[in-house]
Design a protein around this motif. Sequence first.
Motif, PDB file in Angstrom:
ATOM      1  N   MET A   1       0.830  -1.188   0.000  1.00  0.00           N
ATOM      2  CA  MET A   1       0.000   0.000   0.000  1.00  0.00           C
ATOM      3  C   MET A   1       0.878   1.257   0.000  1.00  0.00           C
ATOM      4  SD  MET A   1      -3.503   0.393   2.070  1.00  0.00           S
ATOM      5  CE  MET A   1      -3.054   1.103   3.624  1.00  0.00           C
ATOM      6  N   ASP A   2       1.971   1.223   0.779  1.00  0.00           N
ATOM      7  CA  ASP A   2       2.909   2.361   0.785  1.00  0.00           C
ATOM      8  C   ASP A   2       3.403   2.644  -0.629  1.00  0.00           C
ATOM      9  OD1 ASP A   2       2.716   2.567   3.492  1.00  0.00           O
ATOM     10  OD2 ASP A   2       4.567   1.462   3.924  1.00  0.00           O
TER      11      ASP A   2
ATOM     12  N   ALA B   1       2.420   6.720  -9.432  1.00  0.00           N
ATOM     13  CA  ALA B   1       1.545   7.510 -10.297  1.00  0.00           C
ATOM     14  C   ALA B   1       0.097   7.044 -10.140  1.00  0.00           C
ATOM     15  CB  ALA B   1       1.991   7.364 -11.752  1.00  0.00           C
ATOM     16  N   HIS B   2      -0.081   5.733  -9.903  1.00  0.00           N
ATOM     17  CA  HIS B   2      -1.435   5.199  -9.724  1.00  0.00           C
ATOM     18  C   HIS B   2      -2.065   5.728  -8.438  1.00  0.00           C
ATOM     19  CE1 HIS B   2      -0.746   1.500 -12.520  1.00  0.00           C
ATOM     20  NE2 HIS B   2      -1.167   2.561 -13.181  1.00  0.00           N
ATOM     21  N   GLY B   3      -1.322   5.637  -7.337  1.00  0.00           N
ATOM     22  CA  GLY B   3      -1.844   6.084  -6.035  1.00  0.00           C
ATOM     23  C   GLY B   3      -2.123   7.584  -6.043  1.00  0.00           C
TER      24      GLY B   3
ATOM     25  N   THR C   1      -9.167  -2.796  -8.911  1.00  0.00           N
ATOM     26  CA  THR C   1      -9.120  -2.706 -10.377  1.00  0.00           C
ATOM     27  C   THR C   1      -8.221  -3.811 -10.928  1.00  0.00           C
ATOM     28  OG1 THR C   1      -9.148  -0.306 -10.090  1.00  0.00           O
ATOM     29  CG2 THR C   1      -8.762  -1.126 -12.318  1.00  0.00           C
ATOM     30  N   CYS C   2      -7.086  -4.034 -10.278  1.00  0.00           N
ATOM     31  CA  CYS C   2      -6.117  -4.998 -10.801  1.00  0.00           C
ATOM     32  C   CYS C   2      -6.262  -6.394 -10.195  1.00  0.00           C
ATOM     33  CB  CYS C   2      -4.692  -4.502 -10.548  1.00  0.00           C
ATOM     34  SG  CYS C   2      -4.338  -2.963 -11.399  1.00  0.00           S
ATOM     35  N   HIS C   3      -6.643  -6.450  -8.905  1.00  0.00           N
ATOM     36  CA  HIS C   3      -6.648  -7.756  -8.231  1.00  0.00           C
ATOM     37  C   HIS C   3      -8.020  -8.397  -8.153  1.00  0.00           C
ATOM     38  CE1 HIS C   3      -2.460  -7.823  -7.052  1.00  0.00           C
ATOM     39  NE2 HIS C   3      -2.558  -6.556  -6.707  1.00  0.00           N
TER      40      HIS C   3
ATOM     41  N   ILE D   1      -1.148 -10.431 -14.654  1.00  0.00           N
ATOM     42  CA  ILE D   1      -2.118  -9.334 -14.479  1.00  0.00           C
ATOM     43  C   ILE D   1      -1.788  -8.186 -15.432  1.00  0.00           C
ATOM     44  CG2 ILE D   1      -2.927  -7.557 -12.856  1.00  0.00           C
ATOM     45  CD1 ILE D   1      -2.484  -9.503 -10.585  1.00  0.00           C
ATOM     46  N   ILE D   2      -0.490  -8.087 -15.764  1.00  0.00           N
ATOM     47  CA  ILE D   2      -0.073  -7.015 -16.669  1.00  0.00           C
ATOM     48  C   ILE D   2      -0.317  -7.468 -18.099  1.00  0.00           C
ATOM     49  CG2 ILE D   2       1.814  -5.464 -17.307  1.00  0.00           C
ATOM     50  CD1 ILE D   2       3.167  -6.244 -14.654  1.00  0.00           C
ATOM     51  N   ASN D   3      -1.443  -7.092 -18.649  1.00  0.00           N
ATOM     52  CA  ASN D   3      -1.739  -7.425 -20.047  1.00  0.00           C
ATOM     53  C   ASN D   3      -2.489  -6.269 -20.692  1.00  0.00           C
ATOM     54  OD1 ASN D   3      -4.624  -7.782 -19.562  1.00  0.00           O
ATOM     55  ND2 ASN D   3      -4.035  -9.634 -18.462  1.00  0.00           N
TER      56      ASN D   3
END
Length: 167
Positions: free
Chosen positions: A1-2, A8-10, A22-24, A36-38
């Motif tokens: 989380m840190d 840039a996302h946070g 969104t990702c998980h 997950i990166i696609n």
Amino acid sequence: MDDYFKSAHGRALGTGGPTCVTCHGSHAVATATLDIINKENCGKCHPYGQASAIKEAMRNTERLIVEIDGKINKFKGEGVDTGSWEKSLFSVRNRYHRLFHEVDTGKVIKLSGEFREELDGISKTLAKIDERGQRRKIIGAIVICGLLAAALITYLLKRTFDDISEP
Ligand code: HEC
Ligand code: HEC
């Protein structure tokens, strides 16, 4: 989380940035891997280029981790005490897997070298154990051959003796 909040996302949280979910996912939480990166996941909000670069940068080190994990499991199956390597690999792996959330390709490339050095260290000790195991197998084979030869000689001697002692 840190790491996420620094990224840039946070920083774009609430203004178009992705959240953890969104990702998980939420209900169907998938194992977190580089899969997950696609294009489908990461091309929704911006071009896929940067995402692809970060995946590429992480892939080689990930491959090393998987390779070492496989070797450790093989040794474990052969009854070798693998506790300390498992711990080392687990530590590298966990530190490596949190690298993604900063989504900083430059940092991944820079740190990947250091991670690879650590992994090479583990790889080298494993190779030594492999060598020792190989040597032990050869010695074992020699001992068995010796025992078989001794049994054969004993058998032949006994037969000769029986032949001589027959009336
Ligand atoms: C932009 C997409 C994205 C966002 C947003 C995101 N993650 Fe991740 N997360 C990933 C990816 C990709 C990996 C796998 C990285 C790897 O394999 O090295 C990962 C890995 C992880 C892992 C490591 C699992 C392991 O096997 O060690 C944890 C825990 C995690 N995420 C939790 C979170 C949390 C909590 C948040 C929100 C604060 C979050 N993630 C936000 C994409 C994301
Ligand atoms: C919900 C929208 C959204 C999704 C989904 C998303 N991103 Fe992003 N991403 C952003 C925003 C917003 C930014 C910051 C502004 C920008 O650079 O476009 C950003 C920036 C980035 C950056 C640039 C970071 C920097 O410091 O310049 C990378 C790399 C990145 N994302 C990778 C990914 C990857 C990998 C995934 C898929 C796992 C992903 N993104 C999914 C919204 C998203």
